[in-house]
Design a protein around this motif. Structure first.
Motif, PDB file in Angstrom:
ATOM      1  N   LYS A 180      -2.504   3.881  -3.594  1.00  0.00           N
ATOM      2  CA  LYS A 180      -2.522   2.597  -4.283  1.00  0.00           C
ATOM      3  C   LYS A 180      -2.608   1.508  -3.231  1.00  0.00           C
ATOM      4  O   LYS A 180      -1.688   1.297  -2.459  1.00  0.00           O
ATOM      5  CB  LYS A 180      -1.277   2.423  -5.134  1.00  0.00           C
ATOM      6  CG  LYS A 180      -1.188   3.435  -6.245  1.00  0.00           C
ATOM      7  CD  LYS A 180       0.093   3.350  -7.012  1.00  0.00           C
ATOM      8  CE  LYS A 180       0.117   4.494  -8.017  1.00  0.00           C
ATOM      9  NZ  LYS A 180       1.442   4.867  -8.408  1.00  0.00           N
ATOM     10  N   SER A 181      -3.769   0.873  -3.186  1.00  0.00           N
ATOM     11  CA  SER A 181      -3.985  -0.239  -2.275  1.00  0.00           C
ATOM     12  C   SER A 181      -4.790  -1.277  -3.046  1.00  0.00           C
ATOM     13  O   SER A 181      -5.303  -1.001  -4.128  1.00  0.00           O
ATOM     14  CB  SER A 181      -4.739   0.225  -1.028  1.00  0.00           C
ATOM     15  OG  SER A 181      -6.089   0.470  -1.329  1.00  0.00           O
ATOM     16  N   GLY A 200     -10.958   4.822   4.215  1.00  0.00           N
ATOM     17  CA  GLY A 200      -9.821   4.862   5.123  1.00  0.00           C
ATOM     18  C   GLY A 200      -9.037   3.578   5.141  1.00  0.00           C
ATOM     19  O   GLY A 200      -9.572   2.502   4.857  1.00  0.00           O
ATOM     20  N   ILE A 201      -7.775   3.723   5.445  1.00  0.00           N
ATOM     21  CA  ILE A 201      -6.906   2.566   5.615  1.00  0.00           C
ATOM     22  C   ILE A 201      -6.057   2.789   6.861  1.00  0.00           C
ATOM     23  O   ILE A 201      -5.818   3.919   7.274  1.00  0.00           O
ATOM     24  CB  ILE A 201      -5.994   2.330   4.385  1.00  0.00           C
ATOM     25  CG1 ILE A 201      -5.188   3.590   4.056  1.00  0.00           C
ATOM     26  CG2 ILE A 201      -6.788   1.872   3.189  1.00  0.00           C
ATOM     27  CD1 ILE A 201      -4.181   3.393   2.945  1.00  0.00           C
ATOM     28  N   ARG A 202      -5.653   1.699   7.455  1.00  0.00           N
ATOM     29  CA  ARG A 202      -4.763   1.741   8.615  1.00  0.00           C
ATOM     30  C   ARG A 202      -3.649   0.745   8.353  1.00  0.00           C
ATOM     31  O   ARG A 202      -3.900  -0.365   7.909  1.00  0.00           O
ATOM     32  CB  ARG A 202      -5.522   1.340   9.876  1.00  0.00           C
ATOM     33  CG  ARG A 202      -4.660   1.350  11.118  1.00  0.00           C
ATOM     34  CD  ARG A 202      -5.401   0.887  12.358  1.00  0.00           C
ATOM     35  NE  ARG A 202      -6.630   1.629  12.534  1.00  0.00           N
ATOM     36  CZ  ARG A 202      -7.798   1.056  12.815  1.00  0.00           C
ATOM     37  NH1 ARG A 202      -7.908  -0.230  12.969  1.00  0.00           N
ATOM     38  NH2 ARG A 202      -8.870   1.803  12.959  1.00  0.00           N
ATOM     39  N   CYS A 230       0.854  -1.183   0.000  1.00  0.00           N
ATOM     40  CA  CYS A 230       0.000   0.000   0.000  1.00  0.00           C
ATOM     41  C   CYS A 230       0.894   1.238   0.000  1.00  0.00           C
ATOM     42  O   CYS A 230       1.831   1.327   0.796  1.00  0.00           O
ATOM     43  CB  CYS A 230      -0.888  -0.015   1.242  1.00  0.00           C
ATOM     44  SG  CYS A 230      -2.024   1.365   1.315  1.00  0.00           S
ATOM     45  N   THR A 231       0.629   2.167  -0.885  1.00  0.00           N
ATOM     46  CA  THR A 231       1.441   3.373  -1.017  1.00  0.00           C
ATOM     47  C   THR A 231       0.558   4.613  -1.001  1.00  0.00           C
ATOM     48  O   THR A 231      -0.471   4.661  -1.673  1.00  0.00           O
ATOM     49  CB  THR A 231       2.224   3.357  -2.352  1.00  0.00           C
ATOM     50  OG1 THR A 231       3.010   2.181  -2.416  1.00  0.00           O
ATOM     51  CG2 THR A 231       3.123   4.573  -2.480  1.00  0.00           C
ATOM     52  N   ILE A 232       0.995   5.595  -0.229  1.00  0.00           N
ATOM     53  CA  ILE A 232       0.367   6.915  -0.247  1.00  0.00           C
ATOM     54  C   ILE A 232       1.406   7.886  -0.772  1.00  0.00           C
ATOM     55  O   ILE A 232       2.552   7.876  -0.324  1.00  0.00           O
ATOM     56  CB  ILE A 232      -0.065   7.359   1.162  1.00  0.00           C
ATOM     57  CG1 ILE A 232      -1.136   6.427   1.714  1.00  0.00           C
ATOM     58  CG2 ILE A 232      -0.566   8.799   1.141  1.00  0.00           C
ATOM     59  CD1 ILE A 232      -1.447   6.675   3.174  1.00  0.00           C
ATOM     60  N   LEU A 236      -5.167  12.458   8.457  1.00  0.00           N
ATOM     61  CA  LEU A 236      -3.999  11.618   8.685  1.00  0.00           C
ATOM     62  C   LEU A 236      -3.770  11.532  10.182  1.00  0.00           C
ATOM     63  O   LEU A 236      -3.610  12.553  10.847  1.00  0.00           O
ATOM     64  CB  LEU A 236      -2.768  12.217   7.993  1.00  0.00           C
ATOM     65  CG  LEU A 236      -1.441  11.494   8.158  1.00  0.00           C
ATOM     66  CD1 LEU A 236      -1.494  10.093   7.560  1.00  0.00           C
ATOM     67  CD2 LEU A 236      -0.322  12.291   7.503  1.00  0.00           C
ATOM     68  N   SER A 237      -3.807  10.321  10.727  1.00  0.00           N
ATOM     69  CA  SER A 237      -3.543  10.105  12.149  1.00  0.00           C
ATOM     70  C   SER A 237      -2.286   9.265  12.283  1.00  0.00           C
ATOM     71  O   SER A 237      -2.093   8.288  11.546  1.00  0.00           O
ATOM     72  CB  SER A 237      -4.705   9.365  12.818  1.00  0.00           C
ATOM     73  OG  SER A 237      -5.870  10.145  12.781  1.00  0.00           O
TER      74      SER A 237
END
Length: 148
Positions: free
Chosen positions: A36-37, A121-123, A11-13, A88-89
């Motif tokens: 990209k996920s 959302g993704i974690r 996974c890329t941000i 963004l956390s």
């Protein structure tokens, strides 16, 4: 360019800062988001304008989350722009030398309204050094834009 790749490398941000377009309505730079996920790939032109407040707050957020004090205290901190497009956390964990990242996007804002009514959302976990490279690259871009 600021890339953040998760620990598993799947996974890329990417967040890039672009200069204001020169129109009167633009207060600050645009933040271009590429995610990209396995579930969602955003088009590379997805972007939104940061106000001066957003830019200043993001600079403070990135500086604080890369500080030694933040990481050693297992602290958590969140950033959200005033338009509620991006959140963004970041949570530091000195125990395993990792950060926990949560990244949320308002889907309507980043798909030109083609999808709407929810956030995506993704974690994931990221190595401390990788987060610091990402944050410092983004900080450098923000500071360069503020000089122009």
């Amino acid at each position: 360019m600021s890339y953040l790749i998760n620990f598993e490398k799947n996974c890329t941000i990417e967040l890039n800062v672009k200069a204001p377009s020169g129109t009167k309505n633009v207060e600050g730079p645009s933040l271009c988001v590429s995610l990209k996920s396995p579930e969602l790939i955003l088009k590379p032109t997805c972007s939104f304008v940061l106000s001066t407040y957003d830019t200043d707050y993001l600079t403070v957020f990135l500086s604080k989350t890369t500080s030694k004090e933040f990481f050693s205290s297992d602290a958590s901190m969140s950033y959200s722009d005033s338009g509620a497009v991006l959140e963004l956390s970041v949570t530091g964990s000195h125990f395993d030398n990792m950060y926990s990242i949560e990244f949320w996007l308002n889907v309507a804002s980043v798909t030109d309204g083609n999808k709407y009514g929810y956030d995506y959302g993704i974690r994931f976990a990221v190595k401390k050094d990788d987060y610091h490279k990402f944050a410092n690259a983004l900080l450098s871009s923000l500071r360069n834009q503020s000089k122009n």
